[in-house]
Scaffold this active site. Structure first.
Site, short mmCIF file in Angstrom:
data_model
loop_
_atom_site.label_atom_id
_atom_site.label_comp_id
_atom_site.label_asym_id
_atom_site.label_seq_id
_atom_site.Cartn_x
_atom_site.Cartn_y
_atom_site.Cartn_z
N SER A 187 -27.05 47.19 -41.27
CA SER A 187 -27.75 46.04 -41.90
C SER A 187 -29.06 45.64 -41.22
O SER A 187 -29.77 44.77 -41.73
CB SER A 187 -26.85 44.79 -42.01
OG SER A 187 -25.86 44.97 -42.99
N ILE A 190 -33.36 48.02 -43.63
CA ILE A 190 -33.75 47.60 -44.97
C ILE A 190 -33.03 46.31 -45.38
O ILE A 190 -33.60 45.47 -46.09
CB ILE A 190 -33.47 48.76 -45.96
CG1 ILE A 190 -34.44 49.92 -45.67
CG2 ILE A 190 -33.58 48.30 -47.42
CD1 ILE A 190 -34.07 51.25 -46.30
N ASP A 211 -31.98 59.55 -32.94
CA ASP A 211 -31.67 59.79 -34.35
C ASP A 211 -30.18 60.14 -34.47
O ASP A 211 -29.72 61.12 -33.88
CB ASP A 211 -32.55 60.98 -34.80
CG ASP A 211 -32.33 61.38 -36.24
OD1 ASP A 211 -31.34 60.95 -36.86
OD2 ASP A 211 -33.16 62.16 -36.74
N ILE A 212 -29.46 59.36 -35.24
CA ILE A 212 -28.00 59.55 -35.32
C ILE A 212 -27.63 60.90 -35.96
O ILE A 212 -26.54 61.40 -35.74
CB ILE A 212 -27.35 58.36 -36.06
CG1 ILE A 212 -25.85 58.25 -35.72
CG2 ILE A 212 -27.56 58.45 -37.57
CD1 ILE A 212 -25.21 56.94 -36.14
N GLY A 236 -33.73 54.87 -45.12
CA GLY A 236 -33.22 54.59 -43.77
C GLY A 236 -32.27 55.66 -43.25
O GLY A 236 -32.45 56.86 -43.50
N VAL A 237 -31.25 55.21 -42.56
CA VAL A 237 -30.30 56.14 -41.94
C VAL A 237 -29.52 56.90 -43.02
O VAL A 237 -29.17 58.07 -42.84
CB VAL A 237 -29.40 55.37 -40.94
CG1 VAL A 237 -28.38 54.53 -41.60
CG2 VAL A 237 -28.76 56.32 -39.95
N ASP A 238 -29.29 56.26 -44.14
CA ASP A 238 -28.59 56.88 -45.27
C ASP A 238 -29.36 58.12 -45.77
O ASP A 238 -28.78 59.21 -45.91
CB ASP A 238 -28.49 55.83 -46.39
CG ASP A 238 -27.52 56.18 -47.50
OD1 ASP A 238 -26.78 57.17 -47.35
OD2 ASP A 238 -27.51 55.45 -48.51
N1 AR6 Z 1 -30.78 57.29 -36.72
C1 AR6 Z 1 -30.42 56.10 -36.20
N2 AR6 Z 1 -30.82 54.92 -36.68
C2 AR6 Z 1 -31.64 54.95 -37.75
C3 AR6 Z 1 -32.07 56.14 -38.37
C4 AR6 Z 1 -31.61 57.36 -37.81
N3 AR6 Z 1 -31.96 58.55 -38.31
N4 AR6 Z 1 -32.88 55.82 -39.42
C5 AR6 Z 1 -32.97 54.48 -39.45
N5 AR6 Z 1 -32.22 53.95 -38.44
P1 AR6 Z 1 -31.14 51.04 -42.52
P2 AR6 Z 1 -29.43 48.89 -43.61
C6 AR6 Z 1 -32.00 52.54 -38.08
O1 AR6 Z 1 -32.31 50.54 -43.26
O2 AR6 Z 1 -30.32 47.86 -43.02
C7 AR6 Z 1 -30.54 52.40 -47.33
O3 AR6 Z 1 -31.46 52.61 -48.35
C8 AR6 Z 1 -32.97 51.50 -38.59
O4 AR6 Z 1 -34.13 51.47 -37.78
O5 AR6 Z 1 -30.91 52.51 -42.47
O6 AR6 Z 1 -27.94 48.76 -43.47
C9 AR6 Z 1 -29.11 52.32 -47.84
O7 AR6 Z 1 -28.90 53.19 -48.93
C10 AR6 Z 1 -32.13 50.24 -38.45
O8 AR6 Z 1 -32.17 49.75 -37.11
O9 AR6 Z 1 -29.75 50.38 -43.07
C11 AR6 Z 1 -29.01 50.89 -48.24
O10 AR6 Z 1 -29.57 50.66 -49.53
C12 AR6 Z 1 -30.71 50.72 -38.74
O11 AR6 Z 1 -30.75 52.16 -38.62
C13 AR6 Z 1 -29.84 50.16 -47.20
O12 AR6 Z 1 -30.80 51.13 -46.76
C14 AR6 Z 1 -30.20 50.37 -40.12
O13 AR6 Z 1 -31.28 50.47 -41.05
C15 AR6 Z 1 -29.02 49.74 -46.02
O14 AR6 Z 1 -29.81 48.98 -45.15
#
Ligand code: AR6
Length: 169
Positions: free
Chosen positions: A122, A125, A10-11, A32-34
């Site tokens: 990317s 989501i 987890d970042i 997601g990560v955001d």
């Molecule tokens: N630590 C590390 N990696 C993570 C974590 C975490 N805590 N949580 C998720 N990931 P995503 P995107 C991974 O969906 O595709 C948001 O709603 C996840 O498994 O976070 O760029 C934003 O507001 C995946 O491999 O980002 C935007 O609307 C990676 O992080 C949209 O999602 C990226 O997944 C951006 O989508």
């Protein structure tokens, strides 16, 4: 030369000068990560994001760009927010994804950050296939001139970790 390391996890739990957020143009949070970064980092991050929206980024942060805020309660000095492209079958948006890594490192250099942690921008989501997202991430970091000494990719699950490991191999 910039060292590249891989971490599975987890970042929001890592320690780095700057932690990169895979944000959206609104800069006002999401899933997601955001979502995880805003939850663990606390309200100071959103407060900074709102200030950015009220000043330089009235229309939001364009895809492929990056901007820094406080890291709030995260174990970092800054969060660098970047907006990845949504994956498209009709259009090659690879250059925008590469730009996220380049622009984040440019902002890191401006800040004087020496260690930077990235998620797989990317590849959640926004639907980018993980192997291709890993290739673009690693190739771009390798090709970017930066004073950042260590880039760590923090991958949430084993599949993502393996995809990045395959690129480093
Ligand atoms: N630590 C590390 N990696 C993570 C974590 C975490 N805590 N949580 C998720 N990931 P995503 P995107 C991974 O969906 O595709 C948001 O709603 C996840 O498994 O976070 O760029 C934003 O507001 C995946 O491999 O980002 C935007 O609307 C990676 O992080 C949209 O999602 C990226 O997944 C951006 O989508």
């Amino acid at each position: 030369m910039t060292a590249i390391t891989l971490v599975q996890g987890d970042i929001t739990r890592v320690s780095a000068d700057a932690i990169v957020n895979a944000a959206n143009s609104s800069l006002l949070g999401g899933g997601g990560v955001d979502g995880a970064i805003h939850r663990r980092g606390g309200p100071a991050i959103l407060a900074d994001c709102r200030k950015l929206r009220a000043s330089h980024y009235g229309k939001g942060l364009p895809t492929g760009k990056a901007v820094a805020t406080t890291a709030g309660e995260l174990d970092a000095r800054w969060v660098i927010h970047t907006v990845g492209p949504r994956y498209s079958l009709d259009e090659d948006r690879s250059e925008l994804l590469a730009s996220c890594y380049r622009e984040s490192l440019r902002v890191a250099d401006e800040l004087g950050a020496r260690t930077v942690a990235f998620p797989a921008v990317s590849a959640g989501i926004y639907g980018w296939p993980m192997d291709d997202a890993a290739r673009i991430a690693v190739e771009t970091v390798r090709a970017t001139e930066t004073a950042v000494e260590e880039v760590s990719f923090v991958l949430f699950d084993e599949k993502a970790y393996e995809a990045f490991a395959g690129q480093l191999g």
